[in-house]
Structure formats: C-alpha cells, structure tokens
Design a protein around this motif. Structure first.
Motif, PDB file in Angstrom:
ATOM      1  N   VAL B 367       0.801  -1.264   0.041  1.00 28.97           N
ATOM      2  CA  VAL B 367      -0.066   0.034  -0.093  1.00 28.97           C
ATOM      3  C   VAL B 367       1.014   1.240   0.219  1.00 28.97           C
ATOM      4  O   VAL B 367       1.853   1.235   0.742  1.00 28.97           O
ATOM      5  N   THR B 368       0.544   2.308  -0.785  1.00 26.70           N
ATOM      6  CA  THR B 368       1.509   3.404  -1.065  1.00 26.70           C
ATOM      7  C   THR B 368       1.023   4.376  -0.404  1.00 26.70           C
ATOM      8  O   THR B 368      -0.188   4.311   0.294  1.00 26.70           O
ATOM      9  N   GLY B 385      -9.689   2.542  10.011  1.00 25.76           N
ATOM     10  CA  GLY B 385     -10.501   3.020   8.926  1.00 25.76           C
ATOM     11  C   GLY B 385      -9.543   2.824   7.764  1.00 25.76           C
ATOM     12  O   GLY B 385      -9.977   2.632   6.674  1.00 25.76           O
ATOM     13  N   ILE B 386      -8.220   3.509   7.955  1.00 23.40           N
ATOM     14  CA  ILE B 386      -7.113   3.350   6.924  1.00 23.40           C
ATOM     15  C   ILE B 386      -6.968   1.698   6.673  1.00 23.40           C
ATOM     16  O   ILE B 386      -6.790   1.585   5.291  1.00 23.40           O
ATOM     17  N   LYS B 387      -6.898   0.820   7.539  1.00 20.81           N
ATOM     18  CA  LYS B 387      -6.808  -0.617   7.056  1.00 20.81           C
ATOM     19  C   LYS B 387      -8.006  -0.967   6.356  1.00 20.81           C
ATOM     20  O   LYS B 387      -7.772  -1.465   5.362  1.00 20.81           O
ATOM     21  N   VAL B 388      -8.982  -0.574   6.691  1.00 22.39           N
ATOM     22  CA  VAL B 388     -10.301  -1.033   5.685  1.00 22.39           C
ATOM     23  C   VAL B 388     -10.345  -0.650   4.494  1.00 22.39           C
ATOM     24  O   VAL B 388     -10.463  -1.392   3.495  1.00 22.39           O
ATOM     25  N   THR B 390      -7.535   0.719   2.663  1.00 20.97           N
ATOM     26  CA  THR B 390      -6.355   0.601   1.763  1.00 20.97           C
ATOM     27  C   THR B 390      -6.025  -0.814   2.097  1.00 20.97           C
ATOM     28  O   THR B 390      -5.115  -1.009   1.097  1.00 20.97           O
ATOM     29  N   ARG B 391      -6.069  -1.600   2.934  1.00 17.21           N
ATOM     30  CA  ARG B 391      -5.466  -2.703   3.245  1.00 17.21           C
ATOM     31  C   ARG B 391      -4.342  -2.770   3.842  1.00 17.21           C
ATOM     32  O   ARG B 391      -3.520  -3.772   4.191  1.00 17.21           O
ATOM     33  N   ALA B 392      -3.953  -1.660   4.245  1.00 22.24           N
ATOM     34  CA  ALA B 392      -2.552  -1.336   5.233  1.00 22.24           C
ATOM     35  C   ALA B 392      -2.867  -2.005   6.412  1.00 22.24           C
ATOM     36  O   ALA B 392      -3.799  -1.821   7.424  1.00 22.24           O
TER      37      ALA B 392
END
Lengths: 83, 438
Positions: B367-368, B385-388, B390-392
């Motif tokens: 993930v960039t 939220g960012i995990k969901v 972007t998959r980060a």
C-alpha cells in the motif's frame, strides 16, 4: 562457534549449512538474496531480522516460517520463489 | 482430523518475554521462591540486546555483563520456555493461549508480567523495500549472532545512538562504513550531551566516536534509493541541497516502538507519549498496569537495556511482596534519560507529511503513501478506517511495521488516532497447530 554441519535442501538443491544458525543467515551466506515476491511482484529479502516484518517468509517442510528466527536443522527442505 | 490435545498449566506468574527485563525478573523470582513460567517466541533467550554468539560477547558494560550472567544462570531453567508464541489472552477464563514448539498450550496465571520489548521504527522513502535496504537491528543481529557481514560497505541512516552502535559493530567486523547519516541537525543533539554525565553511557559513546570519527553527517534525510548496477544509489536532501552516495547496503533505523499488542489484549491502559517512544503501557511507580498485570522494559518507554534490567528486578520484587526504594529511584533516573533520548532523536514532524506518494508504507500489502493520504482525506482518520480503506496492516505482520508510520503521519496532520484493537492470534500461526491429523 557453529561447528556442526547440516545438509538442507533449498529449492531442490543441497546446501551445507550450520546446524542451529538462523535459516535466513545460511541462505544469505549461500548467496540467496531474495526470499519472497511482494503482492506487486517486487523482490523482498530479510528486513527486520527479528521476526516482526515477515519479509523473509519461506516454506520449511511445507510450513510457512520466518527464516530469520528459524534455526537450521539437518534434513530441512526449504522452498521459496527465487527472482 | 480432530482438535489437537491441549496441555493446561497453572502458574502464579507468567512472564511474557525473555529479553533482559524478563530474565532479570525470573532471576529475582527464583531468589524469592516464587512460582513462574517465562515464555519467549524466539528459539534463543536474551531478546535483542543479548542476542550474541557465545564466542562474541563483549562484556564491555556493566549492563551487558549482568545480562550475560543472567543468561548463564538461567540457561537450563525448566520454567523458561523458548520457542513459545503467545496467541491470545482470554478474559472470561483468565487464560493465555500459546503455541510451544508447534503444540498448543494453555496457561492460567494469577499474575502476568509483560516484558515484550520493542521493535524498530522507520521513516519510509521510495526504495526502502529493496532487498539491499535492511534495518539497523538486522545488521546488528547478523553480525553479533552469526558473525556474518552482510556487505563489504554500508551507509547507516536514520536517527539515534543505536545507528552508531551498529555502525561500530560493522566496522569492527571488517566492514567499510561509508557514512552515518543522522537525520537530526547537530544543534538539536547538543542538548543531549548533558544526559551523558553517566560513565557507562559516556564510555560507550566515546568508543564509537574513536572508531567512527569523521563518518557522521547531520541533518540529511534520504529522499529516495535506487538500484544502480550492483550498488544502491542513495539520494540525500538537506534544505533543498542534494547529494548522491553509492553503497552496497543501506541500514536504516529511526528509533523504536514498544510491543504492546499482548498488553492491549490483556486490557492494559496505553498512552501516547512521544518522549517515551509512542504508544506505551501506563503503569504506576511500582510498574503495575492493572491489579494483576505488571510491565517491565521497553514497553513502559524506550530507554534501553539498563532501564529494562532495573524494571525487571523491580517488578519481580514487587511481585514477591517486597519493596525497594533505591531501585525505584534508579528507575526514575532511567525514565528521565529515556525522555531526553526520545525527545532528542525524534523524526521531525514535517518529514512524516513529506513522504512521497509512490512510497510503499505497508510492505505486506504494498500500500502506497498516496493511498493512505487519499483515505485520510476521505475521512478515514483512524488506523482501523485506513486499514479497511487501503488494506494497510492487513498482511502477515499485522501492521507492526506500518501502523507506527501511519500513526505519526496522522499525528503530524493533527489527528490523534487510537491504537488498533488487537484480537488473537497476536501473530499469525499455522492452523495445523490446532488439528491432529493422525
């Protein structure tokens, strides 16, 4: 130091390694520089060296392990995607 | 196929982590006749600080000497379980699930001492995922544990005295140190010298200075790294000026973050304190996180091995029903040093905001920074939220590498994210552990 030698198979080829040494080190010593392809297909190698980042995942006897914290044992069969 | 048989064990105190803090605690508990089990994920004891080959043991500081004495004293201790991964803590039953040598075990402790140490922190740049870029800690482990020099020459970049320690080991092992690029300007570091009115630490610093004199530069950050034939091309930037260096290996390190995942699962309160290294466990001055849970070492604040040693001993004494005011005083001194250290060698806030878009942030899922920034601009302002979005953090390392980076990025944007909630398994485990195929 590491006096006992172990014979392991790396992607089908026999490698003389040091019993008890961390597998990632034995692979680096033998000149293997990449252990894994990333999601986007980049070559990856040992990064954190302490079992945190999972960049050095390889298969040992069919099970996925972190090479940096897996000691070499005689007869081990190691597989990973070479670049 | 059926469920594997699970061994159940009771103990008074479970020590999580066999680094210097955990070992110091185990030793004190033995002296006080207490019942305990110490577990560590690695196939070796000593954590990172004592991760040496038996023939490669510099006994050059009192802390290291004490550490190796502990390793020797406890080498055959049956209550110390190596190769044991903690999977989870289950509140309903107060049980801890583990995988020991590939087999499931359940421990029911009355009390827990969390001594799970720290991991390295990184400021990413384009190219940091190249195989020739590795962490400073990894370089140190390769040299100290295996006597293996990963390259003939290297650049060490990032921030903190740890870089110097590793560059020193690299030079001593025969490697050529091209440059040590300390991110912080010299002016910011001058104030720290007053913290070195401490013989053990000053001696260590002087030793590095002698070997690495003239190799250290200040204030340069890495803009990007590219392959250039067999070598790496490192582009540095300082106030708009650029310089290019070639090297076989680039070792990076930007400080440390505590490993608090197990503690979070146990319900321990965590606080964000930049001067202690980020998210740390909140304890009282007797190292208590909650009624039955204690903490020692880097998890209470990044402060190094001597702090960990003192806290391991102190926690074990408290757990043995004793008190030791002189140890408490020593601990307070170490905490003051830790705060100075972390505040001095911190990554300047604006640098988290200027990570180029193409930089990979989550190494597991590629993930960039661009994806993270877009998510943050679309109101995904929590780690979850960012995990969901972007998959980060969804990959194998479960965010251990990227969440500290994303946390700093959000904080630089004046957003204070909560740490992600942790669910078992704390680290990925082979599902084969839980089934019996016979």
């Amino acid at each position: 130091m590491h006096t006992k030698h172990a014979l392991i198979k790396v992607n089908g080829k026999t490698l003389e390694a040091r019993e008890g040494e961390m597998l990632a080190v034995s692979l680096l010593r033998a000149g293997y520089k990449r252990f894994r392809k990333s999601v986007k297909g980049e070559d990856r190698s040992l990064f954190c060296g302490m079992g945190v980042c999972f960049e050095c995942l390889v298969k040992v006897n069919g099970r996925t392990v972190r090479a940096c914290i897996t000691p070499v044992k005689d007869g081990m069969e190691v597989e990973f995607e070479e670049s | 196929m059926r469920r594997a048989k699970v061994e159940k064990v009771k103990t008074e105190i479970l020590i999580a982590g066999g680094g210097i803090a955990g070992l110091a605690a185990a030793s004190v508990l033995i002296e006080n006749g207490k019942d305990f089990i110490l577990v560590d994920e690695y196939p070796f004891l000593g954590g990172q600080f004592l991760r040496h080959n038996p023939l490669y043991r510099p006994m050059d500081t009192p802390t290291r000497k004490k550490g190796f004495e502990l390793m020797e004293r406890l080498a055959n201790e049956k209550r110390i379980w190596k190769n044991t991964l903690i999977v989870g803590y289950y509140e309903e039953t107060d049980e801890v699930a583990l995988v020991r040598d590939g087999k499931p075990v359940i421990i029911k402790p009355e009390k827990i001492l969390i001594a799970t140490g720290a991991r390295e922190k990184f400021l990413p740049f384009p190219g940091w995922t190249l195989p020739e870029v590795i962490s400073a800690g990894a370089v140190q482990a390769l040299i100290k544990t295996s006597g293996f020099l990963p390259a003939e020459d290297a650049i060490f970049a990032g921030t903190g005295p740890f870089l110097l320690a590793v560059a020193y080991e690299f030079a001593k092992a025969g490697g050529k140190v091209i440059e040590i690029a300390e991110l912080n300007p010299l002016s910011k570091l001058m104030g720290f010298s007053s913290a070195l009115i401490d013989l053990e630490k000053a001696r260590e610093g002087f030793k590095y200075l002698l070997k690495l004199f003239g190799k250290t530069t200040f204030g340069w950050r890495i803009e990007r790294v590219e392959k250039s034939g067999e070598k790496l091309k490192v582009v540095f930037e300082k106030k708009g000026r650029r310089k290019i260096r070639e090297t076989s290996l680039l070792a990076i390190g930007y400080g440390f973050v505590p490993n608090i995942e197990f503690a979070q699962l146990c319900g321990c309160p965590v606080i964000y304190d930049a001067s202690l290294g980020g998210w740390v466990l909140k304890t009282d001055d007797e190292l208590r996180c909650s009624e039955n849970i204690y903490a020692a070492g880097e998890v209470t604040g990044i402060g190094g091995a001597r702090k960990a040693l003192i806290e391991g001993e102190l926690a074990a004494l408290i757990l043995s029903g004793k008190r030791d005011d002189s140890l408490k005083k020593k601990r307070a001194h170490e905490m003051a040093f830790a705060k100075k250290l972390n505040s001095t060698y911190s990554v300047p806030e604006n640098l988290w905001l200027s990570i180029p878009d193409e930089t990979i942030i989550c190494r597991c899922e590629d993930v960039t920074m661009k994806e993270i920034k877009e998510a943050a601009e679309n109101d995904f302002v929590s780690l979850k939220g960012i995990k969901v979005a972007t998959r980060a953090g969804l990959g194998n390392c479960q965010g251990r590498t990227c969440f500290p980076i994303i946390t700093e990025f959000l904080r630089a944007k004046n957003i204070s994210p909560e740490p992600v909630s942790i669910r078992p398994p704390i680290k990925p485990i082979d599902v084969g552990v839980f089934v019996d195929l016979e």
